[in-house]
Write a protein that holds these residues in place. Sequence first.
Motif, PDB file in Angstrom:
ATOM      1  N   THR A   1      42.940 -59.122 -24.210  1.00  0.00           N
ATOM      2  CA  THR A   1      44.110 -59.983 -24.057  1.00  0.00           C
ATOM      3  C   THR A   1      44.610 -60.422 -25.428  1.00  0.00           C
ATOM      4  OG1 THR A   1      42.714 -61.959 -23.900  1.00  0.00           O
ATOM      5  CG2 THR A   1      43.321 -60.889 -21.831  1.00  0.00           C
ATOM      6  N   THR A   2      45.774 -61.046 -25.438  1.00  0.00           N
ATOM      7  CA  THR A   2      46.348 -61.541 -26.683  1.00  0.00           C
ATOM      8  C   THR A   2      45.454 -62.616 -27.281  1.00  0.00           C
ATOM      9  OG1 THR A   2      48.576 -61.063 -25.913  1.00  0.00           O
ATOM     10  CG2 THR A   2      48.374 -62.692 -27.670  1.00  0.00           C
ATOM     11  N   VAL A   3      45.250 -62.525 -28.598  1.00  0.00           N
ATOM     12  CA  VAL A   3      44.470 -63.551 -29.301  1.00  0.00           C
ATOM     13  C   VAL A   3      45.398 -64.288 -30.244  1.00  0.00           C
ATOM     14  CG1 VAL A   3      42.251 -62.381 -29.090  1.00  0.00           C
ATOM     15  CG2 VAL A   3      43.686 -61.920 -31.058  1.00  0.00           C
ATOM     16  N   TYR A   4      45.048 -65.521 -30.532  1.00  0.00           N
ATOM     17  CA  TYR A   4      45.910 -66.412 -31.297  1.00  0.00           C
ATOM     18  C   TYR A   4      45.099 -67.062 -32.406  1.00  0.00           C
ATOM     19  CZ  TYR A   4      48.188 -70.793 -32.454  1.00  0.00           C
ATOM     20  OH  TYR A   4      48.731 -71.839 -33.137  1.00  0.00           O
ATOM     21  N   SER A   5      45.740 -67.260 -33.542  1.00  0.00           N
ATOM     22  CA  SER A   5      45.130 -68.017 -34.640  1.00  0.00           C
ATOM     23  C   SER A   5      46.210 -68.878 -35.274  1.00  0.00           C
ATOM     24  CB  SER A   5      44.548 -67.059 -35.688  1.00  0.00           C
ATOM     25  OG  SER A   5      44.115 -67.785 -36.818  1.00  0.00           O
ATOM     26  N   ASP A   6      45.839 -70.107 -35.607  1.00  0.00           N
ATOM     27  CA  ASP A   6      46.800 -70.968 -36.310  1.00  0.00           C
ATOM     28  C   ASP A   6      46.495 -70.998 -37.805  1.00  0.00           C
ATOM     29  OD1 ASP A   6      44.485 -72.424 -36.231  1.00  0.00           O
ATOM     30  OD2 ASP A   6      45.363 -74.204 -35.319  1.00  0.00           O
TER      31      ASP A   6
ATOM     32  N   VAL B   1      49.550 -66.772 -35.862  1.00  0.00           N
ATOM     33  CA  VAL B   1      49.399 -65.320 -35.758  1.00  0.00           C
ATOM     34  C   VAL B   1      48.921 -65.004 -34.349  1.00  0.00           C
ATOM     35  CG1 VAL B   1      48.113 -63.309 -36.561  1.00  0.00           C
ATOM     36  CG2 VAL B   1      48.872 -65.014 -38.199  1.00  0.00           C
ATOM     37  N   MET B   2      49.568 -64.031 -33.735  1.00  0.00           N
ATOM     38  CA  MET B   2      49.152 -63.559 -32.421  1.00  0.00           C
ATOM     39  C   MET B   2      48.969 -62.048 -32.495  1.00  0.00           C
ATOM     40  SD  MET B   2      51.820 -65.761 -30.186  1.00  0.00           S
ATOM     41  CE  MET B   2      52.958 -65.825 -31.558  1.00  0.00           C
ATOM     42  N   LEU B   3      47.931 -61.567 -31.868  1.00  0.00           N
ATOM     43  CA  LEU B   3      47.682 -60.140 -31.765  1.00  0.00           C
ATOM     44  C   LEU B   3      47.639 -59.791 -30.290  1.00  0.00           C
ATOM     45  CD1 LEU B   3      44.778 -59.759 -34.347  1.00  0.00           C
ATOM     46  CD2 LEU B   3      47.204 -59.373 -34.731  1.00  0.00           C
ATOM     47  N   ALA B   4      48.507 -58.874 -29.887  1.00  0.00           N
ATOM     48  CA  ALA B   4      48.571 -58.467 -28.480  1.00  0.00           C
ATOM     49  C   ALA B   4      48.220 -56.988 -28.377  1.00  0.00           C
ATOM     50  CB  ALA B   4      49.964 -58.720 -27.911  1.00  0.00           C
ATOM     51  N   PRO B   5      47.435 -56.620 -27.374  1.00  0.00           N
ATOM     52  CA  PRO B   5      47.060 -55.210 -27.234  1.00  0.00           C
ATOM     53  C   PRO B   5      48.212 -54.368 -26.692  1.00  0.00           C
ATOM     54  CG  PRO B   5      46.141 -56.494 -25.428  1.00  0.00           C
ATOM     55  CD  PRO B   5      46.811 -57.465 -26.353  1.00  0.00           C
ATOM     56  N   LEU B   6      48.361 -53.182 -27.240  1.00  0.00           N
ATOM     57  CA  LEU B   6      49.288 -52.184 -26.707  1.00  0.00           C
ATOM     58  C   LEU B   6      48.422 -51.211 -25.919  1.00  0.00           C
ATOM     59  CD1 LEU B   6      51.551 -51.551 -29.819  1.00  0.00           C
ATOM     60  CD2 LEU B   6      52.022 -52.987 -27.836  1.00  0.00           C
ATOM     61  N   ARG B   7      48.624 -51.187 -24.621  1.00  0.00           N
ATOM     62  CA  ARG B   7      47.740 -50.440 -23.727  1.00  0.00           C
ATOM     63  C   ARG B   7      48.313 -49.070 -23.369  1.00  0.00           C
ATOM     64  NH1 ARG B   7      44.365 -54.251 -22.029  1.00  0.00           N
ATOM     65  NH2 ARG B   7      45.064 -56.386 -22.074  1.00  0.00           N
ATOM     66  N   TYR B   8      47.426 -48.220 -22.953  1.00  0.00           N
ATOM     67  CA  TYR B   8      47.794 -46.953 -22.330  1.00  0.00           C
ATOM     68  C   TYR B   8      46.775 -46.700 -21.245  1.00  0.00           C
ATOM     69  CZ  TYR B   8      44.171 -44.544 -25.046  1.00  0.00           C
ATOM     70  OH  TYR B   8      42.977 -44.140 -25.580  1.00  0.00           O
ATOM     71  N   ASP B   9      46.900 -45.597 -20.535  1.00  0.00           N
ATOM     72  CA  ASP B   9      46.075 -45.402 -19.342  1.00  0.00           C
ATOM     73  C   ASP B   9      44.576 -45.388 -19.612  1.00  0.00           C
ATOM     74  OD1 ASP B   9      46.146 -42.961 -20.622  1.00  0.00           O
ATOM     75  OD2 ASP B   9      46.320 -41.786 -18.794  1.00  0.00           O
ATOM     76  N   ARG B  10      44.150 -45.117 -20.828  1.00  0.00           N
ATOM     77  CA  ARG B  10      42.718 -45.043 -21.129  1.00  0.00           C
ATOM     78  C   ARG B  10      42.195 -46.220 -21.944  1.00  0.00           C
ATOM     79  NH1 ARG B  10      44.837 -40.218 -22.933  1.00  0.00           N
ATOM     80  NH2 ARG B  10      45.084 -38.802 -21.209  1.00  0.00           N
TER      81      ARG B  10
ATOM     82  N   ILE C   1      43.241 -49.310 -25.101  1.00  0.00           N
ATOM     83  CA  ILE C   1      44.158 -49.944 -26.043  1.00  0.00           C
ATOM     84  C   ILE C   1      44.494 -48.936 -27.137  1.00  0.00           C
ATOM     85  CG2 ILE C   1      44.376 -51.794 -27.745  1.00  0.00           C
ATOM     86  CD1 ILE C   1      42.534 -53.480 -25.953  1.00  0.00           C
ATOM     87  N   SER C   2      45.786 -48.693 -27.342  1.00  0.00           N
ATOM     88  CA  SER C   2      46.212 -47.694 -28.319  1.00  0.00           C
ATOM     89  C   SER C   2      46.655 -48.315 -29.631  1.00  0.00           C
ATOM     90  CB  SER C   2      47.360 -46.860 -27.759  1.00  0.00           C
ATOM     91  OG  SER C   2      48.486 -47.672 -27.531  1.00  0.00           O
ATOM     92  N   GLY C   3      46.945 -49.597 -29.636  1.00  0.00           N
ATOM     93  CA  GLY C   3      47.418 -50.234 -30.849  1.00  0.00           C
ATOM     94  C   GLY C   3      47.493 -51.738 -30.665  1.00  0.00           C
ATOM     95  N   ILE C   4      48.033 -52.377 -31.688  1.00  0.00           N
ATOM     96  CA  ILE C   4      48.119 -53.834 -31.691  1.00  0.00           C
ATOM     97  C   ILE C   4      49.524 -54.236 -32.112  1.00  0.00           C
ATOM     98  CG2 ILE C   4      47.266 -55.948 -32.757  1.00  0.00           C
ATOM     99  CD1 ILE C   4      44.738 -54.356 -33.452  1.00  0.00           C
ATOM    100  N   LEU C   5      50.065 -55.198 -31.399  1.00  0.00           N
ATOM    101  CA  LEU C   5      51.310 -55.829 -31.802  1.00  0.00           C
ATOM    102  C   LEU C   5      50.920 -57.117 -32.515  1.00  0.00           C
ATOM    103  CD1 LEU C   5      54.412 -56.159 -31.708  1.00  0.00           C
ATOM    104  CD2 LEU C   5      54.074 -57.369 -29.543  1.00  0.00           C
ATOM    105  N   ALA C   6      51.218 -57.199 -33.804  1.00  0.00           N
ATOM    106  CA  ALA C   6      50.882 -58.391 -34.587  1.00  0.00           C
ATOM    107  C   ALA C   6      52.158 -59.196 -34.798  1.00  0.00           C
ATOM    108  CB  ALA C   6      50.267 -58.008 -35.926  1.00  0.00           C
ATOM    109  N   VAL C   7      52.108 -60.483 -34.455  1.00  0.00           N
ATOM    110  CA  VAL C   7      53.257 -61.370 -34.604  1.00  0.00           C
ATOM    111  C   VAL C   7      52.820 -62.576 -35.405  1.00  0.00           C
ATOM    112  CG1 VAL C   7      54.950 -62.786 -33.394  1.00  0.00           C
ATOM    113  CG2 VAL C   7      54.195 -60.625 -32.388  1.00  0.00           C
TER     114      VAL C   7
ATOM    115  N   GLY D   1      56.120 -71.178 -24.533  1.00  0.00           N
ATOM    116  CA  GLY D   1      56.045 -69.907 -23.814  1.00  0.00           C
ATOM    117  C   GLY D   1      55.942 -68.678 -24.703  1.00  0.00           C
ATOM    118  N   ASP D   2      55.785 -68.870 -26.006  1.00  0.00           N
ATOM    119  CA  ASP D   2      55.791 -67.722 -26.920  1.00  0.00           C
ATOM    120  C   ASP D   2      54.639 -66.747 -26.674  1.00  0.00           C
ATOM    121  OD1 ASP D   2      58.110 -68.548 -28.064  1.00  0.00           O
ATOM    122  OD2 ASP D   2      57.216 -69.270 -29.933  1.00  0.00           O
ATOM    123  N   ILE D   3      53.464 -67.268 -26.390  1.00  0.00           N
ATOM    124  CA  ILE D   3      52.325 -66.367 -26.187  1.00  0.00           C
ATOM    125  C   ILE D   3      52.565 -65.489 -24.957  1.00  0.00           C
ATOM    126  CG2 ILE D   3      49.855 -66.251 -25.654  1.00  0.00           C
ATOM    127  CD1 ILE D   3      49.477 -68.652 -27.501  1.00  0.00           C
TER     128      ILE D   3
END
Length: 170
Positions: A23-28, A77-86, A88-94, A102-104
């Motif tokens: 799941t998305t992880v958060y750091s301040d 900083v938030m890191l969200a997983p980019l998923r595919y059928d098998r 996690i294929s990557g990370i979206l870093a914000v 509601g940002d998360i």
Amino acid sequence: ALYDLRLDPKHAPLLARLLEEGTTVYSDRPSDAARDLFSGAAQEMLRPAASARRQAKPASSGAPVQRIARLLGLKHVMLAPLRYDRGISGILAVATARLRRGDIEAIDAFALQASIALEKARLFAELKQQHARLETEVERRTRELTLAVRALKEIDRRKDNFLANISHEL
């Protein structure tokens, strides 16, 4: 270059948490997050593997990512997983200076949509490759059939000539 940067969860606690929880992880603490994510990768890229194990000190606070975080006043900083059928294929870093309620959830929704778009793009590319392979196979088989039809026409022509000669002789 960042495109060939490989992050190792052993050296990046935020990444390890994201992969473990899925799941998305958060750091301040953006500087800490940048150090956690990139210091292990930067150290591995800058020195040989043997000396990497000996040196436990993380990259200096002057690392480019950390300087950018300070310069832009990034606080979250938030890191969200980019998923595919098998998996996690990557990370979206914000990274952002302000975080609203509601940002998360919005980042999660965006990561899901990005995952879907990436998966569709992958499937479309795979479909195009299959289509190209099928087109090539159809062309090959068409050539084979055309040659076979020509051969049959030649055999038919010879048969007609043979029958005409036999009729004439009789």
